[in-house]
Design an enzyme around this catalytic site. Structure first.
Site, short mmCIF file in Angstrom:
data_model
loop_
_atom_site.label_atom_id
_atom_site.label_comp_id
_atom_site.label_asym_id
_atom_site.label_seq_id
_atom_site.Cartn_x
_atom_site.Cartn_y
_atom_site.Cartn_z
N ILE A 11 0.85 -1.19 0.00
CA ILE A 11 0.00 0.00 0.00
C ILE A 11 0.88 1.24 0.00
O ILE A 11 1.88 1.31 0.74
CB ILE A 11 -0.87 0.02 1.28
N CYS A 12 0.51 2.24 -0.82
CA CYS A 12 1.15 3.55 -0.73
C CYS A 12 0.08 4.61 -0.93
O CYS A 12 -1.11 4.34 -0.74
CB CYS A 12 2.31 3.69 -1.72
N ARG A 13 0.47 5.81 -1.32
CA ARG A 13 -0.51 6.90 -1.45
C ARG A 13 -1.41 6.70 -2.67
O ARG A 13 -2.61 6.80 -2.59
CB ARG A 13 0.21 8.24 -1.53
#
Length: 100
Positions: free
Chosen positions: A63-65
């Protein structure tokens, strides 16, 4: 091509109580704004040094932005024999619970 999971699919799996291995690769200041409960925070730049803490028998959801950095992490780890799945859309599209 990297395996993907949508934010909606992930939310359903969490609501169903599935045991998942979530890793958030954003920077500290981004994670301070909220992280998916149960996710482990390992900034993208620390992944190479922490690979030995991951198990090649487990699938990890990254998961990231926006989904770009986590996709790069998935490519990197797949090249090293790990099972990785990218949460497309990242936290920008996450409508589920977050903890701060």
């Amino acid at each position: 091509m990297v395996k993907e999971i949508t934010t909606e699919e992930l939310q359903k799996k969490l609501e169903n109580g599935e045991s998942l291995h979530l890793i958030d690769v954003r920077e500290n200041e981004e994670v301070a704004e909220g992280i998916i409960p149960g996710a482990v925070h390992i900034p993208m730049g620390e992944i190479p040094q922490k690979m030995d803490q991951l198990d090649t028998d487990k699938e990890y959801i990254f998961i990231c932005r926006s989904g770009r950095r986590s996709e790069n992490v998935c490519f990197f780890l797949e090249d090293h024999g790990y099972q990785a799945r990218n949460m497309v859309g990242g936290m920008l599209e996450w409508n589920g619970e977050v903890k701060r």
